[in-house]
Design a protein around this motif. Structure first.
Motif, mmCIF file in Angstrom:
data_model
loop_
_atom_site.group_PDB
_atom_site.id
_atom_site.type_symbol
_atom_site.label_atom_id
_atom_site.label_comp_id
_atom_site.label_asym_id
_atom_site.label_seq_id
_atom_site.Cartn_x
_atom_site.Cartn_y
_atom_site.Cartn_z
ATOM 1 N N SER A 54 -0.197 52.623 -3.273
ATOM 2 C CA SER A 54 1.163 52.641 -3.002
ATOM 3 C C SER A 54 1.677 51.680 -2.276
ATOM 4 N N LYS A 55 2.880 51.098 -2.423
ATOM 5 C CA LYS A 55 3.734 50.059 -1.738
ATOM 6 C C LYS A 55 3.590 50.449 -0.262
ATOM 7 N N GLU A 56 3.789 51.655 0.258
ATOM 8 C CA GLU A 56 3.884 51.806 1.780
ATOM 9 C C GLU A 56 2.245 51.430 2.322
ATOM 10 N N LYS A 57 1.359 51.284 1.694
ATOM 11 C CA LYS A 57 0.072 50.984 2.249
ATOM 12 C C LYS A 57 -0.297 49.351 2.466
ATOM 13 N N LEU A 58 0.783 48.700 1.646
ATOM 14 C CA LEU A 58 0.487 47.145 1.715
ATOM 15 C C LEU A 58 1.032 46.678 2.942
ATOM 16 N N LEU A 59 0.697 45.390 3.456
ATOM 17 C CA LEU A 59 1.112 44.637 4.578
ATOM 18 C C LEU A 59 2.411 44.571 4.338
ATOM 19 N N PRO A 60 3.338 44.226 5.414
ATOM 20 C CA PRO A 60 4.640 43.931 5.464
ATOM 21 C C PRO A 60 4.854 42.885 4.764
ATOM 22 N N ALA A 61 4.470 41.698 4.665
ATOM 23 C CA ALA A 61 4.393 40.493 4.050
ATOM 24 C C ALA A 61 4.294 40.522 2.281
ATOM 25 N N PHE A 62 4.116 41.829 2.052
ATOM 26 C CA PHE A 62 4.003 42.191 0.589
ATOM 27 C C PHE A 62 4.695 43.182 -0.015
ATOM 28 N N GLN A 63 5.839 43.473 1.129
ATOM 29 C CA GLN A 63 6.727 44.724 0.826
ATOM 30 C C GLN A 63 7.837 44.428 -0.286
ATOM 31 N N PHE A 64 7.987 43.012 -0.761
ATOM 32 C CA PHE A 64 8.687 42.705 -1.621
ATOM 33 C C PHE A 64 8.463 42.679 -2.875
ATOM 34 N N LEU A 65 7.238 43.166 -3.531
ATOM 35 C CA LEU A 65 6.501 43.205 -4.714
ATOM 36 C C LEU A 65 7.339 44.236 -5.701
ATOM 37 N N THR A 66 7.471 43.536 -6.774
ATOM 38 C CA THR A 66 8.340 44.283 -7.696
ATOM 39 C C THR A 66 7.210 45.418 -8.229
ATOM 40 N N GLU A 67 8.020 46.593 -9.041
ATOM 41 C CA GLU A 67 7.207 47.479 -9.790
ATOM 42 C C GLU A 67 6.036 46.701 -10.715
ATOM 43 N N GLU A 68 6.366 45.614 -11.421
ATOM 44 C CA GLU A 68 5.584 44.817 -12.371
ATOM 45 C C GLU A 68 4.462 44.147 -11.458
ATOM 46 N N ASP A 69 4.897 43.749 -10.431
ATOM 47 C CA ASP A 69 3.800 43.272 -9.467
ATOM 48 C C ASP A 69 2.805 44.183 -9.406
ATOM 49 N N MET A 70 3.129 45.503 -8.815
ATOM 50 C CA MET A 70 2.294 46.337 -8.291
ATOM 51 C C MET A 70 1.440 46.927 -9.226
ATOM 52 N N VAL A 71 1.565 46.858 -10.563
ATOM 53 C CA VAL A 71 0.748 47.164 -11.607
ATOM 54 C C VAL A 71 0.021 46.190 -12.391
ATOM 55 N N THR A 72 0.208 45.013 -12.189
ATOM 56 C CA THR A 72 -0.379 43.815 -12.706
ATOM 57 C C THR A 72 -1.496 43.469 -12.221
ATOM 58 N N SER A 73 -2.784 43.337 -12.598
ATOM 59 C CA SER A 73 -4.050 43.234 -12.134
ATOM 60 C C SER A 73 -4.531 41.762 -12.741
ATOM 61 N N GLY A 74 -3.946 41.236 -13.643
ATOM 62 C CA GLY A 74 -4.169 40.102 -14.292
ATOM 63 C C GLY A 74 -3.377 39.921 -15.223
ATOM 64 N N VAL A 75 -3.088 38.470 -15.635
ATOM 65 C CA VAL A 75 -2.227 37.845 -16.629
ATOM 66 C C VAL A 75 -2.720 36.861 -17.480
ATOM 67 N N HIS A 76 -2.517 36.823 -18.703
ATOM 68 C CA HIS A 76 -2.610 35.558 -19.365
ATOM 69 C C HIS A 76 -1.155 34.846 -19.749
ATOM 70 N N LEU A 77 -1.036 33.933 -18.962
ATOM 71 C CA LEU A 77 0.576 33.327 -18.950
ATOM 72 C C LEU A 77 0.381 31.757 -19.648
ATOM 73 N N LEU A 78 1.065 31.737 -20.723
ATOM 74 C CA LEU A 78 1.185 30.442 -21.548
ATOM 75 C C LEU A 78 2.401 29.774 -21.273
ATOM 76 N N ALA A 79 2.632 28.626 -20.679
ATOM 77 C CA ALA A 79 3.836 27.944 -20.292
ATOM 78 C C ALA A 79 3.680 26.330 -21.007
ATOM 79 N N ARG A 80 5.127 26.040 -21.305
ATOM 80 C CA ARG A 80 4.745 24.500 -21.583
ATOM 81 C C ARG A 80 6.137 23.881 -20.676
ATOM 82 N N LYS A 81 5.892 22.379 -20.392
ATOM 83 C CA LYS A 81 6.872 21.716 -19.678
ATOM 84 C C LYS A 81 8.056 21.456 -20.508
ATOM 85 N N LYS A 82 9.191 21.920 -20.123
ATOM 86 C CA LYS A 82 10.518 21.594 -20.970
ATOM 87 C C LYS A 82 10.767 20.022 -20.943
#
Length: 82
Positions: free
Chosen positions: A54-82
Motif C-alpha cells: 500500500s502507498k502508506e508503506k512506501l518511502l516518503p520520496a514515493f508518496q506522489f505515486l498515482t494509482e496507475e503507478d502503484m499497480v503497474t509492474s511493467g509497461v511496453h511503451l511505444l513512442a515516436r519523435k514529433k
C-alpha cells in the motif's frame, strides 16, 4: 512495487557493481519525460499487478505515486519523435 520501500542506501547495496538495475521511476515519470522531450506516445500497454504494498508503506520520496503507478509492474511503451 516493494522497491519503493527500500532505502537509497540499501538500493545501492543491492545494485552493487551491476551496470543496470531497475531505475525505480514510475510509469508517470517515464510518460512525462517522453512528452517533455518531444515524443508522442503511440501505444501504452501496462502490465497490472494489484498485490503490491500500500502507498502508506512506501518511502516518503514515493508518496506522489498515482494509482496507475502503484499497480503497474511493467509497461511496453511505444513512442515516436514529433
Amino acid at each position: 512495487n516493494g522497491h519503493w520501500a527500500i532505502s537509497d542506501t540499501m538500493w545501492k547495496v543491492m545494485k552493487g557493481k551491476k551496470p543496470y538495475l531497475l531505475n525505480r521511476q514510475p510509469l508517470s515519470v517515464h510518460k512525462r519525460f517522453a512528452q517533455e522531450h518531444g515524443f508522442e506516445i503511440i501505444s501504452l500497454q501496462p502490465k497490472i499487478r494489484e498485490d503490491g504494498l500500500s502507498k502508506e508503506k512506501l518511502l516518503p520520496a514515493f508518496q506522489f505515486l498515482t494509482e496507475e503507478d502503484m499497480v503497474t509492474s511493467g509497461v511496453h511503451l511505444l513512442a515516436r519523435k514529433k
